[in-house]
Design an enzyme around this catalytic site. Structure first.
Site, PDB file in Angstrom:
ATOM      1  N   PRO A  32      32.691  80.880  17.828  1.00 57.58           N
ATOM      2  CA  PRO A  32      34.079  80.677  17.407  1.00 57.58           C
ATOM      3  C   PRO A  32      34.221  79.389  16.607  1.00 57.58           C
ATOM      4  O   PRO A  32      33.575  78.386  16.905  1.00 57.58           O
ATOM      5  CB  PRO A  32      34.833  80.579  18.740  1.00 57.58           C
ATOM      6  CG  PRO A  32      33.804  80.115  19.714  1.00 57.58           C
ATOM      7  CD  PRO A  32      32.508  80.710  19.260  1.00 57.58           C
ATOM      8  N   MET A  33      35.058  79.457  15.589  1.00 57.64           N
ATOM      9  CA  MET A  33      35.335  78.281  14.767  1.00 57.64           C
ATOM     10  C   MET A  33      36.851  78.110  14.680  1.00 57.64           C
ATOM     11  O   MET A  33      37.569  79.094  14.469  1.00 57.64           O
ATOM     12  CB  MET A  33      34.753  78.455  13.370  1.00 57.64           C
ATOM     13  CG  MET A  33      33.239  78.561  13.365  1.00 57.64           C
ATOM     14  SD  MET A  33      32.591  78.895  11.714  1.00 57.64           S
ATOM     15  CE  MET A  33      33.102  80.590  11.472  1.00 57.64           C
ATOM     16  N   VAL A  34      37.318  76.901  14.833  1.00 57.99           N
ATOM     17  CA  VAL A  34      38.752  76.624  14.792  1.00 57.99           C
ATOM     18  C   VAL A  34      39.318  77.095  13.451  1.00 57.99           C
ATOM     19  O   VAL A  34      38.816  76.730  12.388  1.00 57.99           O
ATOM     20  CB  VAL A  34      39.024  75.116  14.997  1.00 57.99           C
ATOM     21  CG1 VAL A  34      40.513  74.823  14.881  1.00 57.99           C
ATOM     22  CG2 VAL A  34      38.486  74.657  16.340  1.00 57.99           C
ATOM     23  N   CYS A 122      35.129  73.534  24.166  1.00 49.96           N
ATOM     24  CA  CYS A 122      35.940  72.945  23.097  1.00 49.96           C
ATOM     25  C   CYS A 122      36.225  71.471  23.384  1.00 49.96           C
ATOM     26  O   CYS A 122      36.824  71.136  24.407  1.00 49.96           O
ATOM     27  CB  CYS A 122      37.249  73.699  22.935  1.00 49.96           C
ATOM     28  SG  CYS A 122      38.277  73.016  21.613  1.00 49.96           S
ATOM     29  N   LYS A 161      31.058  79.729  27.740  1.00 49.08           N
ATOM     30  CA  LYS A 161      30.395  78.760  26.871  1.00 49.08           C
ATOM     31  C   LYS A 161      30.661  77.383  27.449  1.00 49.08           C
ATOM     32  O   LYS A 161      31.771  77.122  27.909  1.00 49.08           O
ATOM     33  CB  LYS A 161      30.986  78.814  25.460  1.00 49.08           C
ATOM     34  CG  LYS A 161      30.357  79.824  24.578  1.00 49.08           C
ATOM     35  CD  LYS A 161      30.892  79.748  23.161  1.00 49.08           C
ATOM     36  CE  LYS A 161      32.322  80.143  23.058  1.00 49.08           C
ATOM     37  NZ  LYS A 161      32.664  81.366  23.730  1.00 49.08           N
ATOM     38  N   HIS A 189      26.156  74.883  24.523  1.00 46.94           N
ATOM     39  CA  HIS A 189      26.233  74.047  23.318  1.00 46.94           C
ATOM     40  C   HIS A 189      25.501  72.759  23.669  1.00 46.94           C
ATOM     41  O   HIS A 189      25.903  72.061  24.589  1.00 46.94           O
ATOM     42  CB  HIS A 189      27.707  73.775  22.985  1.00 46.94           C
ATOM     43  CG  HIS A 189      27.904  73.007  21.723  1.00 46.94           C
ATOM     44  ND1 HIS A 189      28.742  73.422  20.726  1.00 46.94           N
ATOM     45  CD2 HIS A 189      27.365  71.836  21.292  1.00 46.94           C
ATOM     46  CE1 HIS A 189      28.712  72.551  19.729  1.00 46.94           C
ATOM     47  NE2 HIS A 189      27.894  71.573  20.056  1.00 46.94           N
TER      48      HIS A 189
END
Length: 200
Positions: A32-34, A122, A161, A189
């Site tokens: 996922p990318m903001v 995040c 994640k 991550h």
């Protein structure tokens, strides 16, 4: 339908069986990318070889609110039958800090995705203000309750994640706790919560 396939469809697959049979043993995963992982990007990514593509992080507090239909339409619309369509889009992802809100939101979408992923990675300021994402990593009891609630009450798997801790030992213990809670796939991550941006 064979008796084996009938048996599989009547129970929730877990672990490797979920990874292999439902996700197809993916090699190429689009994280996922903001503000970048909306439907068009996910479809484009799949056309060019991605096996799994995540949605942007969906805030369960807002998604579960009955009065917030505009938020639902903007973040994951099932009315037009494109998002969550098994032929073009089978995403996964949520964030939040309330087991009941997360479950309520996930229940709305469990028929439209392959799994519900809890984003515990995040590091953005918005996650800090809302106390979710990587900013939950110090509250292991709450994280356990969230994952376990989803695991026990959804008909699809829950995945997670997360970011690493400063030591390998604490990171491994954290991962084991996530697994005990019911997470079927873990994505690590390899940076700490404090390491963010391109120079970190």
């Amino acid at each position: 339908m064979s008796s084996e396939n009938a048996a599989l469809s009547s129970r929730k697959l877990t672990g490797y069986e979920f990874y292999h049979r439902i996700l197809g043993s993916p090699k190429y995963v689009v994280a996922p990318m903001v503000d970048q992982s909306e439907l068009a990007w996910r479809i484009f990514s799949r056309r060019h070889g991605a096996h799994v593509a995540y949605t942007p992080m969906i805030n369960s507090k807002h998604y579960s609110a009955v009065k917030n239909k505009g938020f639902r339409e903007a973040n994951f619309s099932i009315l037009n039958k494109e998002e969550g369509n098994p032929k073009i889009d089978r995403p996964l992802i949520f964030c939040g800090n309330d087991p009941d809100q997360l479950l309520k939101s996930a229940k709305l979408l469990e028929d439209h995705c392959d799994a519900v992923d809890l984003n515990l990675g995040c590091p953005q300021d918005i996650a800090k203000r809302g106390n979710y994402g990587a900013f939950l990593q110090d509250d292991w009891d709450l994280i356990y309750r969230i994952i376990n609630t989803l695991h026990l009450n959804l008909k699809i798997p829950v995945t997670a994640k997360f970011r690493v801790f400063p030591t390998v030992e604490k990171t491994v213990e954290y991962a084991k706790m996530l697994e005990r809670a019911g997470a079927q796939i873990l994505t690590c991550h390899g940076r700490t919560r404090e390491q963010r941006g391109v120079l970190a």
